[in-house]
Design an enzyme around this catalytic site. Structure first.
Site, PDB file in Angstrom:
ATOM      1  CG  ASN A  42      -0.411  -0.219   2.526  1.00  0.00           C
ATOM      2  OD1 ASN A  42       0.587  -0.899   2.701  1.00  0.00           O
ATOM      3  ND2 ASN A  42      -1.050   0.360   3.534  1.00  0.00           N
ATOM      4  CB  ILE A  43       1.677   3.651  -2.303  1.00  0.00           C
ATOM      5  CG1 ILE A  43       2.552   2.446  -2.644  1.00  0.00           C
ATOM      6  CG2 ILE A  43       2.437   4.967  -2.457  1.00  0.00           C
ATOM      7  CD1 ILE A  43       2.862   2.296  -4.119  1.00  0.00           C
ATOM      8  CD  GLU A  44      -1.145   5.264   4.679  1.00  0.00           C
ATOM      9  OE1 GLU A  44      -1.840   4.409   5.250  1.00  0.00           O
ATOM     10  OE2 GLU A  44      -0.486   6.131   5.296  1.00  0.00           O
ATOM     11  CB  CYS A  53      -5.212  -1.200  -1.842  1.00  0.00           C
ATOM     12  SG  CYS A  53      -6.510  -0.222  -1.083  1.00  0.00           S
ATOM     13  CD  GLU A  55      -5.448  -5.712  -1.181  1.00  0.00           C
ATOM     14  OE1 GLU A  55      -4.806  -4.635  -1.090  1.00  0.00           O
ATOM     15  OE2 GLU A  55      -6.301  -6.044  -0.341  1.00  0.00           O
ATOM     16  CB  CYS A  86     -10.809  -1.989   0.346  1.00  0.00           C
ATOM     17  SG  CYS A  86     -10.161  -1.397  -1.242  1.00  0.00           S
ATOM     18  CB  CYS A  89      -8.820  -4.238  -3.640  1.00  0.00           C
ATOM     19  SG  CYS A  89      -7.557  -2.977  -3.371  1.00  0.00           S
TER      20      CYS A  89
END
Length: 136
Positions: A42-44, A53, A55, A86, A89
């Site tokens: 995941n990359i915020e 996300c 996935e 989620c 995804c």
């Protein structure tokens, strides 16, 4: 490839997560029908809508390399719970098939396996377009 090995790759991918806001690391490992594995984390982003996300990171990497058929995806998070994909995804995954196995795990040894059809029943897929809107 065994699902245990796929989960191991997801656990490794989790270490690369960029999560300065939530501090919740997620890793994913996607197995294609050709036997290749694509990982993602995941990359915020400060603008939360820009967050991606694990996935989808793995899926987008695979698709950008020409892959379209997927066998399974392993997903793991930081806590001692099973980390499920989620809704966004799940929708992206089902785009590529209702029979994709989704392995959610706490460790290499402790995981559960589901199909996309189980996680997203009554999904809207490319095959449904002709049925939903009369072939528009």
């Amino acid at each position: 490839m065994e699902y245990k090995e796929l989960m191991k790759r997801a656990i490794e991918a989790k270490k690369m997560a960029y999560v300065p806001y939530s501090k919740f690391h997620v890793g994913a490992a996607l197995l294609t029908k050709t036997g290749k594995v694509y990982t993602g984390c995941n990359i915020e982003c400060a603008s939360y809508g820009g967050t991606n996300c694990a996935e989808r990171t793995a899926i987008f990497k695979a698709v950008s390399e020409g892959e379209r058929q997927f066998e399974a995806i392993a997903v793991t998070g930081d806590d001692n719970q099973y980390t499920f994909p989620c809704g966004i995804c799940r929708q992206v995954m089902v785009e590529f098939g209702k029979n994709i196995k989704v392995i959610v795990g706490k460790s290499e040894e402790d995981y559960k396996i589901y199909t996309m059809d189980q996680l997203l029943p009554h999904s809207f897929t490319p095959e449904d377009l002709g049925h939903q809107c009369g072939g528009c």
